[in-house]
Design an enzyme around this catalytic site. Structure first.
Site, PDB file in Angstrom:
ATOM      1  N   ASP A   1      44.206  85.454  87.072  1.00  0.00           N
ATOM      2  CA  ASP A   1      42.757  85.318  87.223  1.00  0.00           C
ATOM      3  C   ASP A   1      42.216  84.597  85.987  1.00  0.00           C
ATOM      4  O   ASP A   1      42.597  84.910  84.849  1.00  0.00           O
ATOM      5  CB  ASP A   1      42.117  86.700  87.348  1.00  0.00           C
ATOM      6  CG  ASP A   1      40.632  86.637  87.598  1.00  0.00           C
ATOM      7  OD1 ASP A   1      40.247  86.586  88.787  1.00  0.00           O
ATOM      8  OD2 ASP A   1      39.850  86.624  86.621  1.00  0.00           O
TER       9      ASP A   1
ATOM     10  N   ASP B   1      34.291  73.910  89.663  1.00  0.00           N
ATOM     11  CA  ASP B   1      35.243  73.402  90.667  1.00  0.00           C
ATOM     12  C   ASP B   1      36.308  72.529  90.013  1.00  0.00           C
ATOM     13  O   ASP B   1      37.492  72.561  90.395  1.00  0.00           O
ATOM     14  CB  ASP B   1      34.503  72.606  91.747  1.00  0.00           C
ATOM     15  CG  ASP B   1      33.639  73.499  92.632  1.00  0.00           C
ATOM     16  OD1 ASP B   1      33.848  74.727  92.611  1.00  0.00           O
ATOM     17  OD2 ASP B   1      32.769  72.961  93.345  1.00  0.00           O
TER      18      ASP B   1
ATOM     19  N   ASN C   1      30.708  78.770  85.094  1.00  0.00           N
ATOM     20  CA  ASN C   1      29.777  78.361  86.137  1.00  0.00           C
ATOM     21  C   ASN C   1      28.330  78.449  85.669  1.00  0.00           C
ATOM     22  O   ASN C   1      27.519  77.550  85.936  1.00  0.00           O
ATOM     23  CB  ASN C   1      29.957  79.237  87.380  1.00  0.00           C
ATOM     24  CG  ASN C   1      31.137  78.803  88.222  1.00  0.00           C
ATOM     25  OD1 ASN C   1      31.540  77.639  88.193  1.00  0.00           O
ATOM     26  ND2 ASN C   1      31.714  79.730  88.973  1.00  0.00           N
TER      27      ASN C   1
ATOM     28  N   GLU D   1      38.435  82.790  91.687  1.00  0.00           N
ATOM     29  CA  GLU D   1      39.131  82.192  90.559  1.00  0.00           C
ATOM     30  C   GLU D   1      40.496  82.821  90.377  1.00  0.00           C
ATOM     31  O   GLU D   1      41.072  82.805  89.288  1.00  0.00           O
ATOM     32  CB  GLU D   1      38.324  82.349  89.268  1.00  0.00           C
ATOM     33  CG  GLU D   1      38.121  83.764  88.781  1.00  0.00           C
ATOM     34  CD  GLU D   1      36.898  84.450  89.383  1.00  0.00           C
ATOM     35  OE1 GLU D   1      36.484  85.481  88.836  1.00  0.00           O
ATOM     36  OE2 GLU D   1      36.361  83.952  90.398  1.00  0.00           O
TER      37      GLU D   1
END
Length: 582
Positions: free
Chosen positions: A454, A471, A462, A497
């Protein structure tokens, strides 16, 4: 009277009588030509004998045999102008005459055949020395069993005696009056018939194989285009065996009424089935809905007119309608193919060429039957040649559509199993691809491990740099993972993620070593943004299959617990021994 004037009058009288004499000579010559030279019974006739015949069409009522003989003697018969006599659709009844000379003393056996299968009434009279020796009356208005010889044509055996014999034939039919007359030995006739039947066998065998193949495709794929294509080919075969006489010989030998009406009805159904297939194959409902409605109206209009002709018992009108419909049908098929190619439909290119071949074949056959072009084996059977080309090209077009459909399905299935952002497997694909590996590991107790990772503090990325940059981070990590795992490993995006790697035939130590290499590669990567770069880290959890892992989900849960420990211990690390969870 002045001498000059008397001289002119005498000159005019001389010219007048000379003209009358020339006209008389021409009339006698025409009469002599009408009675063509006799055929030799000892010579083989390789082709139809129309050029050796004379004919007379009835104008005011029926002529009996004595009337026809008297008309022949009076020079009223016209000479045959082609090998195959052709009088068109709905022609008046016709008398045909020819003579046969046998120079030997012994009778010569010959077989007379009128090789058109759809004549309603045919009368044949064999005469020798002015006396009628044999008489036959055959035609489609009689059951097939009443024919003197079992043939799809009208065939008669006769032994020509020494000297000159004459044959008179009277034909009456509303159908196209095409009269190919052959005179040959029974052996030569049989050879020609065998050759013809073999060629028909090739045509029917090829088309029946395509019908069966497409019927099987319909059962397998449940696509109506295969069923409609089979129906289109089947209607052509049935129509063909009807007008070639095979149907009357094989399928409905006692159905006189159907034999007389089968040609126009089956021609109409053939055209309707072809347009139905074209509508489905070219997706007219989607691309050209108005054209589709016009095609339906066209078929319905001709269907109503044909039904009216049947109710009025007018075979001539029905045949004219059927031939017109088939010619227009060929043009419509060509039009549909053209507009579909223009619309960008790739399979329509095959359809257009196929429609062109079928149209040319149908047109040549129709024109030869109507009498506009010479009637021979090539023009009469042009529709079959065109249909073979048409069927082959349409089969290729259907195969192209099938291949394109399968490719679209495979592509859709692949897209359904891929994560659209990273191009990695999604959860569905992960389970599909690991099912066999997991089953094999359970049965044979092979070492199997899972790595779960992760991205650390991805939400902050973000929030600070935007989802577009987030992205880009995901895609960069996916590329690192793809380049680092083995070919037999299964890599997938597990969540937002989160990523997972399934490692068959891999111990815990080997899996942990791979996870450490991945962690270091991720830590070293820098993802560019508008101002500067972004560095990221990831937390890893590694677990190996043990006895307590009855399912793959249980093993993944162990790896997830290890990953959670990595988060608790400060992130950017690999954990493969999970502590007890509270």
């Amino acid at each position: 009277m002045p001498p000059r004037r008397s001289y002119r009058q005498a000159q005019h009288r001389t010219t007048f009588w000379l003209a009358r004499w020339l006209i008389g000579v021409l009339v006698l010559l025409c009469g002599a030509l009408a009675v063509a030279a006799p055929l030799s019974a000892g010579q083989a006739q390789e082709s139809a004998i129309g050029l050796s015949t004379g004919f007379l069409q009835e104008q005011a009522g029926r002529l009996e045999l004595p009337d026809a003989v008297a008309a022949l003697r009076a020079g009223k018969f016209a000479p045959g102008n082609s090998q195959v006599l052709n009088f068109g659709i709905g022609a008046k009844p016709v008398w045909i005459h020819f003579a046969v000379d046998n120079p030997t003393a012994a009778p010569v056996q010959k077989r007379l055949s009128i090789e058109t299968a759809w004549l309603d009434r045919t009368e044949v009279y064999f005469q020798h020395q002015g006396r009628t020796v044999e008489t036959y009356r055959v035609g489609d208005d009689q059951a097939f069993s009443q024919r003197p010889l079992a043939s799809r044509y009208f065939v008669f055996d006769y032994a020509f005696a020494a000297g000159t014999s004459e044959v008179f034939i009277r034909i009456e039919t509303p159908d196209p009056m095409v009269v190919p007359i052959h005179l040959a030995s029974p052996e030569a006739f049989q050879v020609r018939q065998t050759q013809q039947e073999l060629s028909y066998g090739v045509v029917y065998g090829f088309l029946l194989a395509l019908i069966a193949y497409n019927a099987i495709l319909y059962l397998g794929f449940r696509s109506s285009r295969y069923l409609l294509y089979s129906a289109y080919l089947a209607m052509f075969v049935v129509m063909n065996i009807a007008y070639t006489g095979h149907g009357y010989a094989w399928l409905w030998p006692d159905s006189v009424r159907w034999q007389q009406w089968s040609n126009p009805v089956l021609m109409f159904l053939y055209g309707v089935s072809g347009l139905a297939f074209a509508s489905r194959f070219l997706d007219l409902k989607l691309y050209f809905p108005r054209v589709r409605k016009a095609v339906i109206a066209f078929c319905a209009g001709f269907g109503i007119m044909l039904a009216a002709a049947f109710l009025l018992d007018s075979q001539k009108a029905a045949l004219l309608l059927a031939f017109s419909f088939v010619i227009l049908f060929s043009g419509i098929m060509l039009f549909l193919g053209t507009i579909s190619v223009h619309a960008g439909q790739k399979p329509a290119r095959y359809f257009l060429i196929a429609a062109l071949a079928a149209m040319v074949g149908a047109l040549l056959t129709a024109l030869s039957v109507w009498g506009f072009i010479p009637h021979n084996s090539w023009t009469f059977r042009a529709v079959e040649i065109g249909m073979l080309v048409d069927a082959t090209l349409l089969a290729l077009a259907l195969a192209y559509q099938l291949r394109a459909s399968q490719e679209r399905r495979i592509r859709a299935e692949r897209l359904a199993q891929l994560d659209p952002l990273t191009g990695l497997n999604n959860r569905r694909a992960f389970y599909d691809k690991t099912a066999s590996f997991w089953g094999n590991a359970i049965r044979h107790k092979h070492a199997t491990s899972v790595v779960l990772l992760d991205i650390d503090r991805f939400k902050q990325i973000n929030d600070i740099h935007g989802h577009a940059h987030g992205d880009e981070v995901l895609k960069a990590l996916a590329e690192i993972l793809k380049q680092s795992v083995r070919q037999g490993d299964v890599l997938a995006r597990w969540g937002g993620e989160e990523f997972i790697v399934f490692l068959p035939e891999t111990s815990l130590q080997e899996a942990a070593a791979l996870a450490e290499r991945l962690r270091m590669a991720i830590e070293a990567v820098r993802i560019p943004r508008e101002q500067g770069t972004t560095s990221v880290t990831a937390s890893f959890g590694v677990a190996q299959k043990e006895a307590r892992h009855a399912t793959l989900d249980a093993l993944i849960a162990s790896a997830d617990a290890c990953q959670y420990q990595s988060k608790l211990q400060g992130r950017n690390r690999v954990t493969f021994v999970a502590a007890e969870m509270p």
